[in-house]
Design a protein around this motif. Structure first.
Motif, PDB file in Angstrom:
ATOM      1  N   GLY A 211      38.791  41.058  31.381  1.00 30.71           N
ATOM      2  CA  GLY A 211      39.745  40.606  30.385  1.00 30.71           C
ATOM      3  C   GLY A 211      40.302  39.224  30.659  1.00 30.71           C
ATOM      4  N   SER A 212      39.793  38.559  31.663  1.00 31.18           N
ATOM      5  CA  SER A 212      40.310  37.241  32.009  1.00 31.18           C
ATOM      6  C   SER A 212      39.176  36.237  31.999  1.00 31.18           C
ATOM      7  N   GLU A 213      39.397  35.105  31.336  1.00 32.85           N
ATOM      8  CA  GLU A 213      38.384  34.061  31.348  1.00 32.85           C
ATOM      9  C   GLU A 213      38.342  33.369  32.700  1.00 32.85           C
ATOM     10  N   GLU A 214      39.501  33.305  33.335  1.00 29.50           N
ATOM     11  CA  GLU A 214      39.573  32.677  34.649  1.00 29.50           C
ATOM     12  C   GLU A 214      39.924  33.751  35.662  1.00 29.50           C
ATOM     13  N   ALA A 215      39.055  33.965  36.623  1.00 26.50           N
ATOM     14  CA  ALA A 215      39.233  35.064  37.574  1.00 26.50           C
ATOM     15  C   ALA A 215      40.260  34.738  38.646  1.00 26.50           C
ATOM     16  N   GLY A 216      40.654  33.514  38.755  1.00 31.28           N
ATOM     17  CA  GLY A 216      41.605  33.137  39.788  1.00 31.28           C
ATOM     18  C   GLY A 216      40.958  32.219  40.796  1.00 31.28           C
ATOM     19  N   ARG A 217      41.756  31.684  41.669  1.00 29.89           N
ATOM     20  CA  ARG A 217      41.299  30.732  42.678  1.00 29.89           C
ATOM     21  C   ARG A 217      41.253  31.443  44.023  1.00 29.89           C
ATOM     22  N   TYR A 218      40.100  31.343  44.674  1.00 28.71           N
ATOM     23  CA  TYR A 218      39.969  31.951  45.996  1.00 28.71           C
ATOM     24  C   TYR A 218      40.777  31.161  47.010  1.00 28.71           C
ATOM     25  N   ILE A 219      41.483  31.839  47.839  1.00 24.87           N
ATOM     26  CA  ILE A 219      42.187  31.227  48.957  1.00 24.87           C
ATOM     27  C   ILE A 219      41.247  31.168  50.157  1.00 24.87           C
ATOM     28  N   HIS A 220      40.483  32.234  50.347  1.00 17.41           N
ATOM     29  CA  HIS A 220      39.503  32.323  51.431  1.00 17.41           C
ATOM     30  C   HIS A 220      38.352  33.167  50.920  1.00 17.41           C
ATOM     31  N   ARG A 221      37.133  32.750  51.213  1.00 23.34           N
ATOM     32  CA  ARG A 221      35.996  33.500  50.688  1.00 23.34           C
ATOM     33  C   ARG A 221      34.865  33.522  51.704  1.00 23.34           C
ATOM     34  N   GLU A 222      34.428  34.730  52.072  1.00 21.38           N
ATOM     35  CA  GLU A 222      33.306  34.907  52.986  1.00 21.38           C
ATOM     36  C   GLU A 222      32.221  35.780  52.378  1.00 21.38           C
ATOM     37  N   ARG A 223      32.564  36.662  51.444  1.00 28.18           N
ATOM     38  CA  ARG A 223      31.588  37.556  50.826  1.00 28.18           C
ATOM     39  C   ARG A 223      30.747  36.754  49.857  1.00 28.18           C
ATOM     40  N   ARG A 224      29.442  36.805  50.030  1.00 21.73           N
ATOM     41  CA  ARG A 224      28.525  36.030  49.200  1.00 21.73           C
ATOM     42  C   ARG A 224      27.882  36.899  48.127  1.00 21.73           C
ATOM     43  N   GLU A 225      27.506  36.251  47.024  1.00 19.62           N
ATOM     44  CA  GLU A 225      26.806  36.959  45.953  1.00 19.62           C
ATOM     45  C   GLU A 225      25.336  37.127  46.287  1.00 19.62           C
ATOM     46  N   SER A 226      24.814  36.260  47.147  1.00 22.69           N
ATOM     47  CA  SER A 226      23.404  36.396  47.520  1.00 22.69           C
ATOM     48  C   SER A 226      23.225  36.028  48.983  1.00 22.69           C
ATOM     49  N   VAL A 227      22.321  36.753  49.620  1.00 19.94           N
ATOM     50  CA  VAL A 227      21.977  36.502  51.017  1.00 19.94           C
ATOM     51  C   VAL A 227      20.477  36.662  51.161  1.00 19.94           C
ATOM     52  N   SER A 228      19.922  36.046  52.186  1.00 23.54           N
ATOM     53  CA  SER A 228      18.496  36.235  52.452  1.00 23.54           C
ATOM     54  C   SER A 228      18.250  36.106  53.937  1.00 23.54           C
ATOM     55  N   ARG A 229      17.129  36.665  54.325  1.00 22.58           N
ATOM     56  CA  ARG A 229      16.762  36.628  55.746  1.00 22.58           C
ATOM     57  C   ARG A 229      15.258  36.811  55.837  1.00 22.58           C
ATOM     58  N   SER A 230      14.623  36.079  56.726  1.00 26.72           N
ATOM     59  CA  SER A 230      13.199  36.247  57.019  1.00 26.72           C
ATOM     60  C   SER A 230      13.075  36.649  58.474  1.00 26.72           C
ATOM     61  N   ILE A 231      12.281  37.691  58.714  1.00 29.65           N
ATOM     62  CA  ILE A 231      12.114  38.233  60.062  1.00 29.65           C
ATOM     63  C   ILE A 231      10.637  38.215  60.404  1.00 29.65           C
ATOM     64  N   ARG A 232      10.282  37.481  61.426  1.00 31.06           N
ATOM     65  CA  ARG A 232       8.890  37.414  61.888  1.00 31.06           C
ATOM     66  C   ARG A 232       8.605  38.661  62.717  1.00 31.06           C
ATOM     67  N   VAL A 233       7.529  39.357  62.390  1.00 34.49           N
ATOM     68  CA  VAL A 233       7.132  40.568  63.110  1.00 34.49           C
ATOM     69  C   VAL A 233       6.111  40.157  64.167  1.00 34.49           C
ATOM     70  N   PRO A 234       6.301  40.570  65.441  1.00 34.46           N
ATOM     71  CA  PRO A 234       5.461  40.070  66.531  1.00 34.46           C
ATOM     72  C   PRO A 234       4.001  40.514  66.532  1.00 34.46           C
ATOM     73  N   GLU A 235       3.685  41.652  65.895  1.00 33.58           N
ATOM     74  CA  GLU A 235       2.309  42.150  65.877  1.00 33.58           C
ATOM     75  C   GLU A 235       1.917  42.507  64.457  1.00 33.58           C
ATOM     76  N   PRO A 236       0.611  42.593  64.169  1.00 33.58           N
ATOM     77  CA  PRO A 236       0.175  42.989  62.822  1.00 33.58           C
ATOM     78  C   PRO A 236       0.670  44.388  62.476  1.00 33.58           C
ATOM     79  N   VAL A 237       1.046  44.567  61.204  1.00 37.99           N
ATOM     80  CA  VAL A 237       1.507  45.876  60.741  1.00 37.99           C
ATOM     81  C   VAL A 237       0.650  46.330  59.566  1.00 37.99           C
ATOM     82  N   ASP A 238       0.666  47.633  59.326  1.00 37.15           N
ATOM     83  CA  ASP A 238      -0.030  48.233  58.192  1.00 37.15           C
ATOM     84  C   ASP A 238       0.855  48.016  56.961  1.00 37.15           C
TER      85      ASP A 238
END
Length: 136
Positions: free
Chosen positions: A78-105
């Motif tokens: 119901g609000s066009e303006e959600a407000g101003r963040y004072i502090h923000r750590e929670r992200r809308e998107s995250v990513s990570r790539s993990i190299r696997v040491p051996e071949p996998v099925d």
């Protein structure tokens, strides 16, 4: 009147974080993981609190597990303006790539999501016994 030096420091950190975000470089935010070798498989557990299983995309290519999660930004209804963040750590998107040491099925990879924890099981590929080479 003098400004609070802590406010100045927080503003500087916020500006640096925005510059990193705009440049496409990663800031301190990352997806924390644990990876264990169980002999016949690898197990990766990633913490993704606040995300739903539909928010997560998981791919595996060239020996690397790619995890991407994104959710819609929370806004006040119901609000066009959600407000101003004072502090923000929670992200809308995250990513990570993990190299696997051996071949996998790749066909045997499974994943489950429970209480914000994503568990991925990557069975190791059977070791190739090798083959005989004829010498002419």
């Amino acid at each position: 009147m003098r400004r609070n030096p802590f406010e100045e420091f927080e503003e500087m950190i916020d500006r640096m974080s925005q510059q990193f975000d705009q440049s496409g470089m990663s800031t301190l935010e990352t997806v924390p993981i644990d990876m264990q070798d169980h002999g016949d498989e690898y197990e990766v557990i990633a913490d993704l609190p606040g995300f739903a299983s539909d928010d997560i995309e998981l791919t595996f290519s060239e020996g690397t597990l790619h995890l991407d999660a994104s959710r819609e930004e929370e806004t006040e209804e119901g609000s066009e303006e959600a407000g101003r963040y004072i502090h923000r750590e929670r992200r809308e998107s995250v990513s990570r790539s993990i190299r696997v040491p051996e071949p996998v099925d790749e066909d045997g990879i499974t994943a489950s999501f429970n209480n914000g924890a994503l568990t991925i099981r990557l069975p190791k590929e059977e070791a190739d016994e090798g083959h005989t080479i004829d010498i002419s």
